[in-house]
Scaffold this motif. Structure first.
Motif, PDB file in Angstrom:
ATOM      1  N   ASP A  58      42.597  29.131  35.469  1.00 51.40           N
ATOM      2  CA  ASP A  58      42.359  29.515  36.861  1.00 51.40           C
ATOM      3  C   ASP A  58      43.635  29.568  37.701  1.00 51.40           C
ATOM      4  OD1 ASP A  58      42.657  26.791  36.714  1.00 51.40           O
ATOM      5  OD2 ASP A  58      41.027  26.324  38.107  1.00 51.40           O
ATOM      6  N   THR A  67      39.299  38.375  37.171  1.00 48.16           N
ATOM      7  CA  THR A  67      38.032  37.874  37.717  1.00 48.16           C
ATOM      8  C   THR A  67      37.713  38.515  39.058  1.00 48.16           C
ATOM      9  OG1 THR A  67      39.169  35.935  38.620  1.00 48.16           O
ATOM     10  CG2 THR A  67      38.128  35.691  36.453  1.00 48.16           C
ATOM     11  N   SER A  71      34.382  40.691  39.888  1.00 48.40           N
ATOM     12  CA  SER A  71      33.538  40.389  41.047  1.00 48.40           C
ATOM     13  C   SER A  71      33.324  41.605  41.941  1.00 48.40           C
ATOM     14  CB  SER A  71      34.158  39.265  41.872  1.00 48.40           C
ATOM     15  OG  SER A  71      34.219  38.082  41.121  1.00 48.40           O
ATOM     16  N   ILE A 100      31.189  34.329  32.582  1.00 50.75           N
ATOM     17  CA  ILE A 100      31.401  35.756  32.868  1.00 50.75           C
ATOM     18  C   ILE A 100      30.083  36.523  32.805  1.00 50.75           C
ATOM     19  CG2 ILE A 100      32.509  37.842  31.963  1.00 50.75           C
ATOM     20  CD1 ILE A 100      34.926  35.987  31.331  1.00 50.75           C
ATOM     21  N   ARG A 103      28.258  36.314  35.938  1.00 52.66           N
ATOM     22  CA  ARG A 103      28.804  37.195  36.973  1.00 52.66           C
ATOM     23  C   ARG A 103      28.444  38.657  36.716  1.00 52.66           C
ATOM     24  NH1 ARG A 103      34.907  35.129  38.319  1.00 52.66           N
ATOM     25  NH2 ARG A 103      34.320  33.073  39.079  1.00 52.66           N
TER      26      ARG A 103
END
Length: 148
Positions: A58, A67, A71, A100, A103
């Motif tokens: 991260d 990411t 999104s 993932i 998402r």
């Protein structure tokens, strides 16, 4: 989020990600992941790389950009050259895949082709079949005087 149009064929936008020390290792990993995506006719919307595999996932700028793209709907999937680019072990890789998928995306790795799956005794059975077939002719199985 880009979707396949109803009744037609569309493209699946994916991101390619690689994280390794050394430019040549990163380029090779990116190329393998691109080939994997191209073989499936996926559109590579972008490739992101990081150069510190020891850093937490991260905190890597390339991974954060991926990411974010997931999104916002810019991509639908993430392809990496190997699990070691994003995870320390198989359990962490599986947990990342679940995150993932939650998402709305997919996450997979292009694994280097390994040995083909062989069943126990497969080589011996094939050898026996080949030995039995040597010299075999369909004409040998007809009665004398009867032509096929």
């Amino acid at each position: 989020m880009p979707n396949t149009p109803p009744g037609g064929l569309g493209h699946v936008p994916v991101a390619v990600y690689a994280c390794a020390t050394g430019t040549s290792a990163v380029c090779a990993a990116e190329l393998r992941a691109r080939h994997y995506a191209d073989a499936r006719h996926w559109h590579v919307a972008g490739a992101w790389t990081d150069d510190d595999p020891a850093a937490a996932l991260d905190t890597r700028p390339g991974w954060s950009a991926i990411t974010s793209a997931l999104s916002t709907g810019l991509i639908r999937g993430i392809v990496v050259a190997g699990a070691s680019h994003v995870a320390a072990d198989a359990a962490h890789f599986a947990a990342l895949g679940v995150l993932i998928r939650d998402r709305g995306g997919f996450f997979l790795t292009e694994a280097a082709p390994g040995p083909r799956h062989r069943t126990p005794g497969q080589h011996e059975r094939r050898r026996a079949l080949l030995d039995a077939a040597v010299g075999w002719s369909p004409r040998d199985h007809f009665a004398p005087g009867i032509a096929p």
